[in-house]
Design an enzyme around this catalytic site. Structure first.
Site, short mmCIF file in Angstrom:
data_model
loop_
_atom_site.label_atom_id
_atom_site.label_comp_id
_atom_site.label_asym_id
_atom_site.label_seq_id
_atom_site.Cartn_x
_atom_site.Cartn_y
_atom_site.Cartn_z
N ALA A 9 0.76 -1.26 0.17
CA ALA A 9 0.05 0.15 0.00
C ALA A 9 0.88 1.22 0.15
CB ALA A 9 -0.89 -0.12 1.20
N TYR A 11 3.53 4.07 -2.48
CA TYR A 11 3.34 5.29 -3.46
C TYR A 11 2.98 4.67 -4.80
CZ TYR A 11 5.78 8.87 -0.78
OH TYR A 11 5.88 9.77 0.21
N ASP A 33 -1.69 -4.74 3.21
CA ASP A 33 -0.23 -4.33 3.45
C ASP A 33 -0.38 -5.05 5.01
OD1 ASP A 33 1.92 -2.95 4.38
OD2 ASP A 33 2.02 -1.88 2.57
N LYS A 216 11.12 -0.69 -18.12
CA LYS A 216 11.13 0.42 -17.03
C LYS A 216 12.45 0.74 -16.61
CE LYS A 216 9.61 2.01 -12.96
NZ LYS A 216 9.00 3.45 -12.81
N ALA A 218 14.96 0.92 -18.45
CA ALA A 218 15.62 1.78 -19.62
C ALA A 218 14.89 3.35 -19.68
CB ALA A 218 15.51 1.17 -20.95
N CYS A 272 13.15 5.84 -7.67
CA CYS A 272 13.43 4.86 -8.79
C CYS A 272 15.00 5.14 -9.73
CB CYS A 272 12.65 4.93 -9.92
SG CYS A 272 10.99 4.22 -9.14
N PHE A 334 12.44 15.47 -2.74
CA PHE A 334 13.08 15.48 -3.67
C PHE A 334 12.53 16.22 -5.04
CE2 PHE A 334 10.09 12.14 -5.53
CZ PHE A 334 10.41 12.13 -6.66
#
EC number: 1.1.1.22
Length: 480
Positions: A9, A11, A33, A216, A218, A272, A334
């Site tokens: 559960a 982002y 979760d 993904k 790449a 990521c 960020f």
């Protein structure tokens, strides 16, 4: 009624499932979760993540066809399609430490799915995972299947935080990868039917499993590469008197390149980019491609260089020491419009300043004091483990105070750093700020959000990433 269950559960799982529930009223969606506090938050008025538009979507569907539960096994057993959106942190020890993805949580989710399933299921990879993960998961499910058939699909997410709901409403593309067998194609079609209820057919792309998984990694590597490219240029601009904003605008006007992701900054962050590139580096090394691995590693090296360059610029400008000087930090997330601090450049900048004994006063409209203290005391990659497995009571950094107003942060400060491009920072009363700061008063703009010339007229010494240097800064060059 088709039943969908999403394990995780966070982002990705929360917003994705909320939008599926909104757009597919005939589908029952349950997000599960093991974190009780997280599920409690999803069932409350104070959602565990901040994302523009998310609140409205959840309120519209929750209790109708959208549910949040800690009863993981029950809902997995009842589901037709199971999305797996669990943490895939970077390994910190053992084989591939510092690069490879740790699939511990993925594997335990797969074993649990095999254990509780009483009917055939489609299992969908939603977390970012290394290429060939599906094959490993498939083996676990097959060897523990008790005659039940599982089809594995890869359906990577391409959401940008701050615009995730809009991205889900109008995606550039939805990518579904599956086996090239009749059963695999049937599973792809079943998931395609869900998305087709609001996504135009030509935007739903189908590939084999490996292509979907690699696409993904790449995509994130290409985006991060653009940021590192313009940040590398920003260093050259400062040394030559060029203006990186003008350079990136001119470059972006080339239709082959385009203007997106060409804003110079203190560096990229988010959950990521770094993780996926490290993963890509590891996959390349494992496949005997050291030159390709080194190429992608350089993207991260430039990002680290940009953050350390920013810290060096602050320290060198302020008579080569920030010891016991109050530095105001505006922005910790960020990027704007999210409360997410994972891999935010602010962490490394703050740690760099603390290493020189600065006193930090931090303000961010969406990040709590607890989160900031956790980020400044946690070990690298700890953030990517489930909340209940993170250090529970972080020690606080005594030189850090967190305030709830920009003007409190800057009072009596020697310098001011802008590390997130929140819109409110553009409209601050800088004359008032200048009057309340120690002199000389410095502004270090890590996001190029302020009008440097106007601030210089007020009396500030201003450093903007990639812009021609203030005479003061030329006299005090930053030494790496």
């Amino acid at each position: 009624m088709v039943k969908i269950c999403c394990i995780g559960a966070g982002y990705v799982g929360g917003p994705t499932m909320a939008v599926i529930a909104l757009k597919c009223p005939s589908v029952e969606v349950t997000v599960v979760d093991i974190s009780v506090s997280r599920i409690t938050a999803w069932n409350s008025d104070q959602l565990p993540i901040y994302e523009p538009g998310l609140n409205e979507v959840v309120k519209q569907c929750r209790g109708k066809n959208l549910f949040f539960s800690t009863d993981v096994e029950k809902h997995v057993a009842e589901a037709d399609i199971v999305f797996v959106s669990v943490n895939t942190p970077t390994k910190t020890q053992g084989l591939g430490a510092g690069k490879a993805a740790d699939l511990t949580y993925w594997e335990s989710a797969a074993r649990m799915i095999a254990d509780v399933s009483k009917s055939d299921k489609i299992v969908v990879e939603k977390s970012t995972v290394p290429v060939k993960t599906a094959e490993a998961i498939e083996k676990i499910l097959t060897h523990n299947s008790k005659g039940i058939k599982f089809q594995i699909l890869s359906n990577p997410e391409f959401l940008a935080e701050g615009t995730a709901i809009q991205d889900l409403f109008c995606p550039d593309r939805v990518l579904i990868g599956g086996r090239e067998t009749p059963e695999g194609q049937k599973a792809i079609q079943a998931l395609k039917n869900v998305y087709a209820q609001w996504v135009p057919e030509d935007r739903i792309l189908t590939t084999n499993l490996w292509s979907a998984e690699l696409s993904k990694l790449a995509a994130n590597a290409f985006l991060a590469q653009r940021i590192s490219s313009v940040n590398a240029m920003s260093a050259l601009c400062e040394n030559t008197g060029a203006d990186v904003t003008q350079v990136s605008y001119a470059v972006g006007k080339d239709s082959r390149i385009g203007p997106k992701f060409l804003n110079a900054s203190v560096g990229f962050g988010g959950s990521c980019f770094q993780k996926d590139i490290l993963n890509l580096v590891y996959i390349c090394e494992c496949n005997g491609l050291p030159e390709v691995a080194e190429y992608w590693r350089q993207v991260i090296k430039i990002n680290d260089y940009q953050k350390s360059r920013f810290v060096n610029r602050i320290v060198s400008s302020m008579f080569n020491t920030v010891s016991n000087k109050k530095i105001a930090v505006l922005g910790f997330a960020f990027k704007k419009d999210t409360g997410d601090t994972r891999e935010t450049p602010a962490i490394d900048v703050c740690k760099g300043l603390l290493g020189d004994n600065a006193l930090l006063s931090i303000y961010d409209p969406q990040v709590t004091e607890d989160q900031i203290q956790r980020d400044l005391t946690m070990s690298k990659f700890d953030w990517d483990h489930p909340v209940h497995l993170q250090p529970s009571s972080p020690t606080t950094v005594k030189q850090v105070s967190v305030v709830w107003d920009a003007y409190s942060a800057v009072k009596d400060a020697h310098g001011l750093c802008i590390l997130t491009e929140w819109a409110e920072f553009k409209t601050l009363d800088f004359q008032k700020i200048y009057n309340n700061m120690q002199k000389p008063a410095f502004v270090f703009d890590g996001r190029n959000v302020v009008d440097a010339e106007k601030l210089r007229e007020i009396g500030f010494i201003v450093y903007s990433i990639g812009k021609p240097l203030d005479a003061w800064l030329k006299d005090m060059p930053a030494v790496a």
